[in-house]
Design an enzyme around this catalytic site. Structure first.
Site, short mmCIF file in Angstrom:
data_model
loop_
_atom_site.label_atom_id
_atom_site.label_comp_id
_atom_site.label_asym_id
_atom_site.label_seq_id
_atom_site.Cartn_x
_atom_site.Cartn_y
_atom_site.Cartn_z
N ARG A 57 0.83 -1.21 0.00
CA ARG A 57 0.00 0.00 0.00
C ARG A 57 0.87 1.26 0.00
O ARG A 57 1.93 1.29 0.61
CB ARG A 57 -0.95 -0.01 1.21
CG ARG A 57 -1.93 -1.17 1.12
CD ARG A 57 -2.89 -1.20 2.28
NE ARG A 57 -3.77 -0.03 2.29
CZ ARG A 57 -4.60 0.25 3.29
NH1 ARG A 57 -4.66 -0.53 4.35
NH2 ARG A 57 -5.38 1.30 3.22
N GLN A 59 -5.83 9.60 7.26
CA GLN A 59 -4.55 9.02 7.68
C GLN A 59 -3.41 9.98 7.36
O GLN A 59 -2.52 10.20 8.19
CB GLN A 59 -4.34 7.67 7.02
CG GLN A 59 -5.36 6.64 7.49
CD GLN A 59 -5.21 5.30 6.80
OE1 GLN A 59 -4.44 5.16 5.85
NE2 GLN A 59 -5.97 4.31 7.26
N ASP A 78 -15.24 3.58 3.49
CA ASP A 78 -15.13 2.17 3.90
C ASP A 78 -16.44 1.41 3.71
O ASP A 78 -16.47 0.19 3.87
CB ASP A 78 -14.70 2.09 5.37
CG ASP A 78 -13.27 2.60 5.56
OD1 ASP A 78 -12.49 2.59 4.58
OD2 ASP A 78 -12.94 3.01 6.68
#
Ligand code: S3P
Length: 444
Positions: free
Chosen positions: A132, A179, A328
């Site tokens: 990632r 994030q 999500d």
């Protein structure tokens, strides 16, 4: 429904029947990570109630312990205490820090560690996490003076952080990512001078809320709350944090309740932070029967109970600034779209390609195996309903949200399904299969 499971054998999921009762989803994953991290660098003790006892927050706790932070044992239903070591108290770990499957752990750790001058850290994770992108965090941190090395020009873990004195600056992030924003804010805490983060759209704001509660000097402004400025110099103080239930986990029950004939469910104690409630807006757009009851505020976050029942649904269209507010939930919304009249469209969702799996490709592949009519695009998909799904052999491909989305789909399919790698659910919702078995009403 969840009759048998071992790591090597697929889970048998029966189709048909209904869902009834009340469920308490586990604590919010994003808030759980932050409570541990901010508690670690505060002065004094932080007491966390409702912390998510799942694999991802356990990874964060393990990394913090490896740097000398005392975190009490994490057990379901028991409060967790963190003995803060202060802003400069993290020790150089004697070994590699393992972030497991958790992107939040790795990205927030990069921000936390970049400014620990003179100390050296190596971060790694499982196969998914090592694939990632991390430069999205490494590049803005480098603009503050951070030195982070990794594979592919610093984009992939294992990553080495050589702690440096950091300089506050203004950073415009190309993606709306909490994030990335949170990593920059963590680095800003020990930088010289203020740091401003400007996002293209607002991402979840749990860091801003909690950093303020811990005593940080932080302001939020700009159109749509997209500009956050942190001025260092404040001491963070240990707090009492109450973690609400995770709306991203509640989403599986909300969709299951809306699409399963005869279903009536109550999901209790769900966090309703506006930067996370996009799923409720889409379900409303679809005509789903959802009611919020007992709306209240718990420790700085809005919370409520949600009632959902089955009813006819129409297709939805989502894109733009809504995507970060439900990023999500898109896998389970793809399942909902199969049960909605018309063609649902998901756009501007290219971020899904760099989640725990490429969720656009995986959902198209796995739901497709059940008969879903999905067309995949670079930044999204269209799904045409109403399609009667059929039981099939499917695979989570190791992604927790895919595992639970496929379980919701299997529940309304004609015939049984076999789900490979169901254990992935434990990354965010270890009790999911037990809750499913309890809520499920077998077909007469
Ligand atoms: C998270 C932010 C989101 C989300 C992830 C948790 C967080 O990721 O998908 O599950 O806790 O900040 P991005 O910041 O990459 O959008």
């Amino acid at each position: 429904m969840a009759e048998t499971t071992t790591a090597s054998s697929p889970l048998q999921l029966r189709g048909g029947g209904s869902l009834r009762g009340s469920v308490q989803v586990p604590g919010d994953k994003s808030i759980s990570h932050r409570a541990l991290l901010f508690g670690a660098i505060a002065e004094g003790t932080t007491r966390i109630e409702g912390l998510l006892p799942a694999e991802d927050p356990l990874s964060t706790a393990a990394c913090l312990r490896a740097m000398g932070v005392t975190v009490s044992e994490i057990r379901a239903g028991e409060p967790v205490t963190v003995q803060g070591v202060g802003l400069d108290g993290l020790q150089e770990p004697a070994n590699v820090l393992d972030c497991g499957n958790s992107g939040t752990t790795m990205r927030l750790m990069l921000g936390l560690l970049a400014g620990r001058a003179g100390r050296h850290f190596v971060l790694t994770g499982d196969g998914s996490l090592r694939g990632r992108p991390m430069r999205r965090v490494g590049a803005p941190l480098a603009a503050m003076g951070a030195v982070i090395h990794g594979r592919k020009d610093g984009n992939f873990a294992p990553l080495a952080v050589l702690g440096q004195p950091l300089q506050g600056t203004t950073i415009e992030t190309p993606v709306a990512s909490a994030q990335v924003k949170s990593a920059i804010l963590l680095a800003a805490l020990t930088a010289e001078g203020p740091t401003t983060v400007i996002e293209p759209a607002q991402s979840r704001d749990h860091s801003e809320r909690m950093l303020r509660a811990f005593g940080a000097d932080l302001t939020v402004g700009g159109a749509g709350n997209t500009v956050v400025t942190l001025t260092p110099g404040q001491t963070l103080r240990g707090q009492s944090v109450v973690v609400p239930g995770d709306i991203s986990s509640a989403a599986f029950w909300l969709v299951a309740g809306a699409i399963t004939p005869g279903a009536a469910l109550t999901v209790e104690n769900v966090g309703l932070n506006p930067s996370r409630t996009g799923i409720l807006e889409v379900l409303e757009q679809m005509g789903a029967n959802i009611t919020v009851i007992n709306a209240r505020d718990v420790a700085g976050e809005p919370v409520g109970d949600l009632q959902v029942s089955h009813g006819p649904l129409r297709a939805f269209e989502i894109g733009g600034d809504l995507i970060p507010r439900l990023v999500d939930e898109i896998p389970v919304l793809a399942v909902a779209a199969c049960c909605a009249e018309g063609t649902s469209r998901i756009r501007d969702a290219e971020e899904l390609r760099v989640k725990e799996t490429d969720r656009l490709a995986v959902m198209a592949r796995q739901l497709g195996a059940m008969g879903a009519r999905i067309e995949e695009f670079e930044d999204g998909m269209t799904i045409t309903g109403i399609t009667e799904l059929r039981g099939a052999t499917v695979d989570s491909e190791t992604d927790h949200r895919v595992a639970m989305s496929l379980a919701v789909a299997a529940g309304i399919a004609a015939g049984a399904s076999q789900l490979h790698r169901p254990e992935a659910a434990a990354v965010s919702y270890p009790g999911f299969w037990d809750d499913l078995a309890r809520l499920r009403q077998p077909a007469p």
